[in-house]
Design a protein around this motif. Structure first.
Motif, PDB file in Angstrom:
ATOM      1  N   UNK A  74       0.837  -1.212   0.000  1.00  0.00           N
ATOM      2  CA  UNK A  74       0.000   0.000   0.000  1.00  0.00           C
ATOM      3  C   UNK A  74       0.867   1.255   0.000  1.00  0.00           C
ATOM      4  N   UNK A  75       1.868   1.260   0.891  1.00  0.00           N
ATOM      5  CA  UNK A  75       2.738   2.444   0.975  1.00  0.00           C
ATOM      6  C   UNK A  75       3.549   2.600  -0.307  1.00  0.00           C
ATOM      7  N   UNK A  76       3.992   1.481  -0.857  1.00  0.00           N
ATOM      8  CA  UNK A  76       4.749   1.553  -2.110  1.00  0.00           C
ATOM      9  C   UNK A  76       3.889   2.159  -3.220  1.00  0.00           C
ATOM     10  N   UNK A  77       2.653   1.706  -3.328  1.00  0.00           N
ATOM     11  CA  UNK A  77       1.776   2.204  -4.404  1.00  0.00           C
ATOM     12  C   UNK A  77       1.481   3.694  -4.219  1.00  0.00           C
ATOM     13  N   UNK A  78       1.306   4.101  -2.941  1.00  0.00           N
ATOM     14  CA  UNK A  78       1.030   5.534  -2.690  1.00  0.00           C
ATOM     15  C   UNK A  78       2.241   6.378  -3.086  1.00  0.00           C
ATOM     16  N   UNK A  79       3.430   5.837  -2.772  1.00  0.00           N
ATOM     17  CA  UNK A  79       4.663   6.555  -3.132  1.00  0.00           C
ATOM     18  C   UNK A  79       4.870   6.609  -4.630  1.00  0.00           C
ATOM     19  N   UNK A  80       4.600   5.496  -5.296  1.00  0.00           N
ATOM     20  CA  UNK A  80       4.763   5.438  -6.757  1.00  0.00           C
ATOM     21  C   UNK A  80       3.831   6.450  -7.430  1.00  0.00           C
ATOM     22  N   UNK A  81       2.589   6.490  -6.962  1.00  0.00           N
ATOM     23  CA  UNK A  81       1.622   7.438  -7.555  1.00  0.00           C
ATOM     24  C   UNK A  81       2.063   8.876  -7.314  1.00  0.00           C
ATOM     25  N   UNK A  82       2.539   9.144  -6.111  1.00  0.00           N
ATOM     26  CA  UNK A  82       2.938  10.509  -5.747  1.00  0.00           C
ATOM     27  C   UNK A  82       4.143  10.972  -6.549  1.00  0.00           C
ATOM     28  N   UNK A  83       5.213  10.188  -6.531  1.00  0.00           N
ATOM     29  CA  UNK A  83       6.428  10.602  -7.256  1.00  0.00           C
ATOM     30  C   UNK A  83       6.185  10.604  -8.769  1.00  0.00           C
ATOM     31  N   UNK A  84       5.337   9.676  -9.207  1.00  0.00           N
ATOM     32  CA  UNK A  84       5.032   9.617 -10.648  1.00  0.00           C
ATOM     33  C   UNK A  84       4.387  10.906 -11.126  1.00  0.00           C
ATOM     34  N   UNK A  85       3.469  11.429 -10.336  1.00  0.00           N
ATOM     35  CA  UNK A  85       2.810  12.701 -10.678  1.00  0.00           C
ATOM     36  C   UNK A  85       3.776  13.871 -10.554  1.00  0.00           C
ATOM     37  N   UNK A  86       4.571  13.818  -9.464  1.00  0.00           N
ATOM     38  CA  UNK A  86       5.460  14.949  -9.144  1.00  0.00           C
ATOM     39  C   UNK A  86       6.509  15.171 -10.228  1.00  0.00           C
ATOM     40  N   UNK A  87       6.954  14.065 -10.865  1.00  0.00           N
ATOM     41  CA  UNK A  87       8.084  14.234 -11.807  1.00  0.00           C
ATOM     42  C   UNK A  87       7.593  14.648 -13.195  1.00  0.00           C
ATOM     43  N   UNK A  88       6.228  14.722 -13.337  1.00  0.00           N
ATOM     44  CA  UNK A  88       5.701  15.148 -14.652  1.00  0.00           C
ATOM     45  C   UNK A  88       6.120  16.601 -14.912  1.00  0.00           C
ATOM     46  N   UNK A  89       6.392  16.891 -16.182  1.00  0.00           N
ATOM     47  CA  UNK A  89       6.845  18.248 -16.522  1.00  0.00           C
ATOM     48  C   UNK A  89       5.954  19.328 -15.922  1.00  0.00           C
ATOM     49  N   UNK A  90       6.589  20.284 -15.293  1.00  0.00           N
ATOM     50  CA  UNK A  90       5.867  21.470 -14.823  1.00  0.00           C
ATOM     51  C   UNK A  90       5.230  21.326 -13.464  1.00  0.00           C
ATOM     52  N   UNK A  91       5.047  20.060 -12.982  1.00  0.00           N
ATOM     53  CA  UNK A  91       4.310  19.883 -11.712  1.00  0.00           C
ATOM     54  C   UNK A  91       5.026  20.573 -10.564  1.00  0.00           C
ATOM     55  N   UNK A  92       6.336  20.356 -10.475  1.00  0.00           N
ATOM     56  CA  UNK A  92       7.066  20.909  -9.327  1.00  0.00           C
ATOM     57  C   UNK A  92       7.146  22.429  -9.409  1.00  0.00           C
ATOM     58  N   UNK A  93       7.211  22.944 -10.627  1.00  0.00           N
ATOM     59  CA  UNK A  93       7.284  24.414 -10.792  1.00  0.00           C
ATOM     60  C   UNK A  93       6.015  25.059 -10.246  1.00  0.00           C
ATOM     61  N   UNK A  94       4.879  24.386 -10.447  1.00  0.00           N
ATOM     62  CA  UNK A  94       3.609  24.933  -9.929  1.00  0.00           C
ATOM     63  C   UNK A  94       3.706  25.085  -8.411  1.00  0.00           C
ATOM     64  N   UNK A  95       4.294  24.053  -7.802  1.00  0.00           N
ATOM     65  CA  UNK A  95       4.465  24.064  -6.341  1.00  0.00           C
ATOM     66  C   UNK A  95       5.324  25.238  -5.902  1.00  0.00           C
ATOM     67  N   UNK A  96       6.466  25.363  -6.579  1.00  0.00           N
ATOM     68  CA  UNK A  96       7.410  26.408  -6.157  1.00  0.00           C
ATOM     69  C   UNK A  96       6.791  27.793  -6.383  1.00  0.00           C
ATOM     70  N   UNK A  97       6.072  27.952  -7.485  1.00  0.00           N
ATOM     71  CA  UNK A  97       5.414  29.253  -7.747  1.00  0.00           C
ATOM     72  C   UNK A  97       4.402  29.571  -6.648  1.00  0.00           C
ATOM     73  N   UNK A  98       3.666  28.555  -6.206  1.00  0.00           N
ATOM     74  CA  UNK A  98       2.661  28.784  -5.156  1.00  0.00           C
ATOM     75  C   UNK A  98       3.336  29.240  -3.869  1.00  0.00           C
ATOM     76  N   UNK A  99       4.436  28.546  -3.514  1.00  0.00           N
ATOM     77  CA  UNK A  99       5.153  28.903  -2.276  1.00  0.00           C
ATOM     78  C   UNK A  99       5.746  30.305  -2.398  1.00  0.00           C
ATOM     79  N   UNK A 100       6.259  30.628  -3.586  1.00  0.00           N
ATOM     80  CA  UNK A 100       6.865  31.957  -3.777  1.00  0.00           C
ATOM     81  C   UNK A 100       5.802  33.046  -3.667  1.00  0.00           C
ATOM     82  N   UNK A 101       4.638  32.833  -4.266  1.00  0.00           N
ATOM     83  CA  UNK A 101       3.616  33.895  -4.210  1.00  0.00           C
ATOM     84  C   UNK A 101       3.047  34.026  -2.808  1.00  0.00           C
TER      85      UNK A 101
END
Ligand code: KE4
Length: 427
Positions: A305-332
């Motif tokens: 269960x934990x492995x699948x949750x981690x796989x889904x999370x990192x899989x989404x996070x590494x998609x182009x642009x995803x992390x930039x959205x995060x950083x922009x939100x924190x910056x604003x």
């Protein structure tokens, strides 16, 4: 704001759980008032048992980088559960998550999954001691690496919040080999290596301190630690349980371009389920049982269960642009806090590295434990309470970090800044 049900539940909780909580910082001791009992989370929001909605900046203390109940994460956990919750035997999912972690943090050549950040750091230190055949370790005052006995020395986070500089129940024999240096002060580290030549197995450091509030490393500090450990035959352990995927998509080690010998992880790699990991240079990791002599084990380590949750999370996070959205939100958000504080004439120090941030009520630039100790924790408590009333849930302590998720959209940030402006008026 009606929180009657939370009040009832908390008085019952205090008869069942020490302090009514399963982790001390949740008790709101540092900010006063009554902890809220949460019924559900969705995206950037949590809802308490009285139906109040809050924009959440705790995000389970970092793990929920995709926000609460992300459909992909929920679906992957449901799928895993339908196939069984734990096998106590190897499963391909452990390899899938390990490869994802290594793709994002290539300095990790081999790793072992455990069930918490505490397990990860305590084992990484055991491994460093086994590898170097030395007993002493160096940690930094104000840095928290979980609650293993040898690390509960001048720790940050809940220990600092509760004003417990050292915990009772930890024998002096366990902490006699734990040396404490000052964060961002290389001289204090050099002095320990001069005092104990050939005896220090490792330095463990939060490359960006997150447990005294967010305190970035000073220019050259991490490079200095790398140099000192290499010169003295000691290992450098980056505790990236919090900074992993938060200070930078590829960890603080990528942001600051440092290659640690070992890295510890947790939080984000479990997507909200219990996971930790330690890993690093293959040569060192070969010391770990059963391939090597250093023992470590865990019933539920690497559970599906934990492995699948981690796989889904990192899989989404590494998609182009995803992390930039995060950083922009924190910056604003950071910019919004700063302008609101300036307009209200309230002295604050706003710190941020990537998607983790803090607001210190202080005129002193945060550098280390002593400077953050100058913060006005009472004023922080008032701010926290006002923000709660204005529908925003911050970490209930001046000595904690705040986090954003991919669901903290510009509209959510705007609402937060409006709540901040309103809250500053009452300080
Ligand atoms: P856990 O054992 O709580 O999974 O991880 C311990 C740990 C290790 N290293 C770092 C850098 C950490 O920040 C942590 C845990 N962080 C705290 C928040 N400051 C967890 C919240 C809590 O203790 O309730």
């Amino acid at each position: 704001m009606n929180i009657q049900r939370s009040i009832e539940l908390f008085s019952k909780a205090k008869t069942l759980l020490p302090g009514g909580v399963d982790s001390p910082v949740r008790a709101f001791n540092a900010v006063g008032g009554q902890p809220l009992f949460i019924e559900r989370g969705e995206g950037a929001h949590i809802y308490d048992v009285d139906g109040n909605q809050y924009i959440d900046y705790v995000l389970s203390w970092g793990p929920l980088i995709l926000g609460h109940a992300h459909p992909l994460v929920v679906e992957s956990i449901q799928k895993a559960a339908s196939l069984g919750t734990s096998y106590g035997a190897p499963s391909p999912l452990e390899l899938d998550l390990a490869e994802l972690v290594m793709e994002l943090m290539p300095n990790i050549e081999m790793l072992r999954f455990v069930n918490s950040g505490t397990e990860a750091t305590m084992t990484a230190l055991r491994l460093a001691r086994a590898y170097t055949k030395r007993d002493k370790i160096i940690k930094f005052e104000g840095c928290y690496h979980g609650h293993a006995d040898m690390l509960l020395v001048q720790a940050g986070s809940g220990v600092a919040t509760l004003g417990l500089p050292d915990s009772p129940g930890v024998p002096a024999s366990t902490t006699k080999d734990t040396l404490v240096a000052r964060f961002n002060d290389l001289d204090s580290v050099e002095a320990l290596f001069m005092q104990f030549p050939g005896e220090i197995s490792a330095i463990i450091v939060e490359p960006v301190a997150g447990n005294m509030g967010v305190v970035p490393p000073a220019e050259g500090f991490l490079e200095g630690l790398r140099k000192i450990t290499t010169e003295n035959g000691a290992l450098l352990i980056f505790d990236e349980v919090m900074t992993g995927f938060r200070a930078h998509l590829n960890g603080a080690q990528a942001r600051y371009n440092i290659v640690p010998d070992l890295t510890t992880l947790g939080k984000v790699i479990g997507g909200g389920l219990p996971v930790g990991a330690y890993g690093g240079k293959r040569e060192i990791m070969q010391m770990v049982a059963p391939v090597g002599p250093m023992y470590q084990a865990g019933t539920l380590s690497g559970n599906p269960l934990a492995m699948m949750a981690g796989i889904a999370t990192l899989g989404e996070l590494k998609k182009d642009g995803a992390w930039q959205i995060l950083e922009n939100a924190a910056a604003s958000l950071g910019a919004g806090v700063k302008s609101a504080a300036d307009a209200a004439g309230i002295p604050i120090q706003q710190t941020r590295v990537g998607t983790m941030f803090s607001t210190f009520f202080s005129e002193t630039v945060p550098q280390d434990w002593s400077t953050v100790g100058k913060s006005d924790t009472e004023r922080f408590g008032k701010f926290f309470t006002a923000m709660l009333k204005n529908g925003v849930y911050l970490a209930p302590s001046q000595f904690e970090a705040g986090f954003v998720s991919t669901m903290h959209t510009p509209k959510v940030i705007e609402e937060t800044v409006a709540a901040i402006e309103e809250s500053f008026k009452s300080l």
